[in-house]
Structures are given as C-alpha cells and as structure tokens.
Design a protein around this motif. Structure first.
Motif, PDB file in Angstrom:
ATOM      1  N   UNK A  29      -9.563  15.559  -2.317  1.00 47.05           N
ATOM      2  CA  UNK A  29      -8.475  16.297  -1.660  1.00 47.05           C
ATOM      3  C   UNK A  29      -7.795  15.388  -0.641  1.00 47.05           C
ATOM      4  N   UNK A  30      -8.625  14.685   0.139  1.00 47.15           N
ATOM      5  CA  UNK A  30      -8.063  13.776   1.137  1.00 47.15           C
ATOM      6  C   UNK A  30      -7.258  12.674   0.452  1.00 47.15           C
ATOM      7  N   UNK A  31      -7.802  12.147  -0.643  1.00 48.45           N
ATOM      8  CA  UNK A  31      -7.079  11.094  -1.367  1.00 48.45           C
ATOM      9  C   UNK A  31      -5.732  11.613  -1.868  1.00 48.45           C
ATOM     10  N   UNK A  32      -5.735  12.839  -2.431  1.00 46.57           N
ATOM     11  CA  UNK A  32      -4.483  13.395  -2.948  1.00 46.57           C
ATOM     12  C   UNK A  32      -3.474  13.577  -1.816  1.00 46.57           C
ATOM     13  N   UNK A  33      -3.947  14.071  -0.665  1.00 48.74           N
ATOM     14  CA  UNK A  33      -3.047  14.261   0.471  1.00 48.74           C
ATOM     15  C   UNK A  33      -2.464  12.928   0.911  1.00 48.74           C
TER      16      UNK A  33
END
Lengths: 298, 322
Positions: B111-115
């Motif tokens: 999720x952090x990577x996508x953000x």
C-alpha cells in the motif's frame, strides 16, 4: 500551475530517494548473481565481488551447459511447462465452456463440488498416498495430470465466456455448428487475452514448481531444474555449515564430493531464470488483468 | 458423479403447458455439453475428493499398503498426542508468529509503495521502479533462496561485506544458521519478493480516483502529503479493508515453500517449523502418515473456520467477494 512548496519538494525528494533505494535493493541481488556467474569460481571464493566481475569468464556457463543433470533438468522443466500449460488451458477452458451453459443439467451441483475444493482438501499426506496409489510416483505425468483442472481458472474462463455476445453462438448454431464446434471455432479464437493471461501464469507456475518433484520423483532423470537447484542449494548450505565447524570435516567433505562453487550455482540460477526473464515483457502486459482477477482468489 | 438417474419423470401435472422430457432424455439430448464437464469433474473428484476420504487415516493407525477400512480405529489419539507433544507449542508459536509478522509488514508495504508510486510524476522513473520491483514475484523460491543465501553468506556475502565495511561487525555472521535472525530474514524476503506485485491492485484502485478531487484540494492549498493522506488513502480504503479481512482467513498459512527453502539448515527447526512444514517432515520424511494427516486436518479445520469467519465479516461490511 501551482508551484510546489518546500514541504512538497522535500516530500517528493524523499519518495524518489526511497524508491531508488528499494529498486536498488531488488536489483542488486540479481546483478550481483549475474556478476558472480561471470566470474571465475576460484576468484569468487576470495570475496569482494560486488558490481563488476574481476576475472571475467564464460567457464561457469560452459560447465552448466555441459552438465547433463542440469541440462536434463532444463529439458524436463521445459517439457512440463509446454505440455502442462497447453493441456491445462485446453482442459480447463473446455470444462469452463460447458459450465457456462445455462441449460447444463446439474450445473449448480457441479459448481458446489468445485467450490468446496477451494476451501477444503485432503492435505499433503492423503494426496501423497493417492499419487502413489495411482502409479504416478516417479512418472512424468505427476506434473501434468493433477494440474489439468484448476477450479480457479475455470471460474475466470466461465465468467469470460458468459460475457461473450450470445448472438455469435446462436448464429454459429444456425450455421450447423454443435457446441464443440462453436467452442473451437468461435469461442476460443475470441478468448485471446484471457487465454494469454492464464497461460502465462500457468506456465510460470509450472516452470517454478519444485516441491512436487521433490516428493514424488526419485528418478534423477525426471527432476526439473528447480528441484535440482534446490538440491544444490541444500548441499551448499550443508557445506557452509560444516566449514564453520572444523577444517577436518571440510576436507572430508571436499574429498567426498565436489563442492559446487558459488559462481557455478549462480550460473545455474541464471539459466533457470532465463525463460522467465524472456517472457517477462509479455507478462507485464497482462499483469493488471491477471492480478485483478487473481486478487479475488486469496 | 454422473447423475443420470434413469427413472423417468412422469410429468406430474404442474407443468401443464409444456410436457417435460424425462431427466434421462434431457441428459442424452445435451450429452455434448455434459461430455465437456464430466471428464473434468472426474479429475476434480479423483484429485480433490479421494484425498478427503483419505483423511480417515487420521483416526486410524494406518499401516503402509493396507486397505483404508481394515485398519484399527483409534479415535482422536493422534490429535491428542499432537496437542500434548513437546512440539505442539513451538510449532503453533512459529506458525502464528510468522504469519502475524508477515501480515504486519507484508500487508502495509504494498500500500505504501502504491501511494509512493502514485506521487511519482516522471513516467520513465515510475516504469523502471515497477519493472524492477515486480520481477521477484515471478521467480521461484528456489532461485530467491539461492540469492538470499548468497547475499547473506559468511563466505563473502554482500551483506556481511557491507556490515564489515561500515564497522558494524568485526566478523561475518552466519545469518542463515542462527535462530535469532530467521524470522526477520523470512519476513524481509517475503516483503521484498511480493511488495511490487502486491502494489498493482492498489495502483489500479488509485487509478480510479477522480482527478478533480486533487485539483480542488491543491486549490485549497493542501500539500502533496495531505492529498495523499486525505484523498488517496481514504479512496482505496474499501480495497484495503477487503484484503485485510481476507488475511484473517490465512492466519495459519505461515508459509511453506519459503520456509522449506530458507530454513534448509536443521539448526533452525525450533523457530522455522510451521504446521505445514512440520507435516512434511513427519509425514514424508518420517513416514508417520496417520499422525501427519491428523496435524494437517487440524490445520485445515481451523483454517476453514477462520475463512468462513472472514467471509462472514466481509459480507457484513458490505464488501463481500462471493
């Protein structure tokens, strides 16, 4: 356009730095493995190989390509990938087409029968006993037959087939096509993207699979390359552990068997990974589709 | 299986306008599509249902090669034996701790990577990062394990070299044979392998967000971080919640291939044995079929219960997948 504030710029900079580090940490192990595979084994054991080979050689690859066990493993893996993928996609799509027919008698019960298997199974040992009982032990077909039908892929295919325009099939029927004819002449040719996606993922799974062979195959000639690689990895770890203990044991181990050098192991890894890297660009094209349907699976 | 009951149905008078053909005749008239599904169902039956029947041996003292129905029935002996065995505590602890750690780090990471990827405006940079981080997902655990072993090797592995260079350690550490490092290595490798691929689904969710929201927010003076925190994150929350609920269902799936590969060193067993791995060793390596099957069945039952619960919660939250 609105100018970025200092805070925004710091935020963006942080993200760029972080992502670069992440990509580096992913890329470096690959790069280092490639470098080591092109470095002479003796030199590698002195250490210090990071970004560039010190003593460049193609010798490791030559040894890998001349090693009959590894090349045989490569062929077995290639064979099972090709046969396994084609047969599984064909069998599963035919199954799915039948299941997509509303008039199919018993459709609801058939579906329940399939869905139950997604939640519950016999587990490792009963399956092991079944495979033994069926005589698939030490047979190439143990890679193919149990993997023919994937309930999950069937559901994806079925959903796709149900979305095809009804008119097409009706006109095929009027022209005298039976259900099988319609499937092969009309439906399959229209299913390019879904077939490509599922075939690529099936192929990758076949190529990477090593556990089945490790428990059902004792005949060396039938081991796919990933399983051979696992054995190499295993013996490397064992030898490293022994080398920590005492020098005498190491000498005995050296005498007993030739320790596969790190450079050689890395060359083997590269050969085992090459097919995946080759299909990777195609794979990327189908990523999102595959994941979006696949995400529901978990 | 083939449910071709030959008993003809006499049109019972309910369907007056359309005399129904007998079940058998209807079956014959659609034999072509039945032939599409029946062979496949036979395979499903053989490879999924016969093993379920084989589960019976967990209530028996199975002797190799004997008929399943001729063995002595022993009730819950194997289950009770497992619950009381000295292995029960470490195996359950490892299973739960490992899957919890995987969830704690492996769940938010994509999720952090996508953000973060969403904040990248240079498309070339974004594509390069994506291409690189997706790749490990497609490599086998054997290959990944070999690379990790090489990286962490005492014998001039890159990690030890780096740590020595920056003077954090004086002597190389044999990471893969020390129990205290195993969980960290296992979880890190998992996160590293799956972070990129896992982010795809969130990126797809982000792509569906209305761009006007960002425009309006930046007009109002919201910083990039605030936009991420107040627009992007809440917009993908439904997807996040579905995946989080589903993670409950796999609480006992601590991992299998990754542990078998990374814990090749027997010295690690006390921290690496999860339920699945333990079943392999007891069953395949030690031939204790009944005992191993009982442990596997115990795991399946708990898993199905958790999965049903997760599914129930998902339905209640209006995010049902089925």
């Amino acid at each position: 356009m609105i100018r970025d504030s200092i805070g925004d710029r710091l935020f963006t900079a942080f993200i760029y730095v972080f992502l670069t580090l992440l990509a580096f940490s992913t890329f470096y192990p690959f790069w280092n493995s490639i470098v080591i595979s092109f470095n002479t084994g003796m030199d590698t054991s002195k250490g210090g190989i990071t970004f560039w080979p010190r003593e460049f050689t193609l010798e490791n690859y030559k040894i890998v390509f001349e090693d009959s066990r590894l090349m045989n493993g490569f062929m077995i893996a290639a064979l099972r990938t090709v046969i396994g993928t084609i047969s599984a996609i064909l069998a599963t799509s035919i199954f799915a087409y039948g299941m997509s027919k509303r008039e199919l008698m018993g459709r609801k019960y058939y579906m329940i029968m399939c869905i139950v298997t997604m939640y519950f199974g016999g587990g490792l040992i009963p399956t092991y006993m079944l495979i033994k009982g069926l005589g698939l032990f030490n047979s190439f077909w143990v890679f193919i037959i149990p993997a023919l039908i994937s309930v999950w892929n069937m559901i994806i295919f079925r959903t796709f087939f149900q979305g095809l325009p009804q008119g097409l099939e009706e006109s095929a029927k009027i022209d005298g096509c039976g259900n099988w004819g319609t499937f092969f002449r009309i439906v399959l040719p229209l299913s390019g993207p879904v077939i490509a996606t599922l075939a690529l993922f099936t192929a990758i799974a076949h190529w990477n699979e090593w556990f089945v062979a490790s428990i059902y195959i004792t005949n060396e000639n039938l081991l796919p390359i990933q399983t051979v690689l696992r054995q190499i990895l295993f013996s490397n770890i064992a030898s490293e552990q022994i080398s920590n203990l005492d020098a005498g044991a190491l000498a005995r181990l050296n005498a007993a068997k030739t320790i596969t050098s790190k450079s050689l192991t890395m060359a083997t890894i590269m050969v085992a990974t090459l097919p995946i890297v080759c299909v990777y660009p195609f794979l990327q094209k189908y990523f999102v589709k595959g994941v979006l349907v696949g995400s529901l699976k978990e | 299986m083939a449910k071709a009951s030959a008993v003809p149905e006499t049109g019972s008078g309910l369907n007056l306008d359309k005399p129904r053909k007998s079940t058998f005749k209807r079956f014959i008239s659609q034999i072509d599509i039945q032939l599409m599904v029946l062979p496949a169902l036979a395979l499903v039956f053989v490879f999924s249902y016969i093993p379920m029947y084989g589960l019976l041996i967990s209530f028996q003292d199975y002797k190799m090669g004997s008929n399943l129905l001729n063995n002595d029935w022993v009730g819950f002996k194997h289950f009770i034996y497992f619950f009381n065995s000295p292995e029960f505590y470490p195996v359950m602890r490892n299973t739960i701790v490992i899957s919890f750690l995987k969830f704690m780090f492996g769940f938010p990471a994509p999720i952090i990577l996508a953000l973060m990827l969403n904040e990248v405006r240079k498309m070339v940079f974004k594509r390069v990062i994506q291409t690189v981080t997706y790749l490990p997902h497609f490599l086998s655990w054997v290959v990944i394990g070999s690379m990790v072993t090489s990286m962490l090797s005492v014998d001039n592995g890159s990690v030890n070299m780096l740590l020595e260079k920056i003077k954090l350690i004086n002597e190389p550490i044999n990471f893969l044979s020390m129990t205290e490092y195993f969980w960290s290595i296992l979880v890190t490798t998992n996160v590293w392998k799956e972070i990129g691929f896992g982010s795809i689904v969130y990126l797809a969710a982000i792509a569906g967000i209305d761009p006007h929201l960002y425009e309006a927010a930046s007009m109002d003076g919201a910083s990039r971080f605030k936009q991420m925190y107040l627009i992007t994150l809440p917009s993908i929350m439904p997807v996040v919640i579905i995946f989080m609920i589903l993670a409950i269902g796999s609480l006992l799936n601590a991992g299998f291939e990754d542990i078998l590969i990374l814990a090749s060193n027997p010295a690690l067993r006390e921290v690496s044995d999860s339920l699945d791995v333990y079943v392999v060793r007891i069953g395949i390596d030690n031939y204790r079929y009944s005992y191993a099957t009982a442990i596997g069945l115990f795991k399946s039952i708990v898993s199905v219960t958790l999965l049903t619960f997760a599914n129930f919660v998902a339905r209640r939250s209006g995010n049902s997948l089925w």
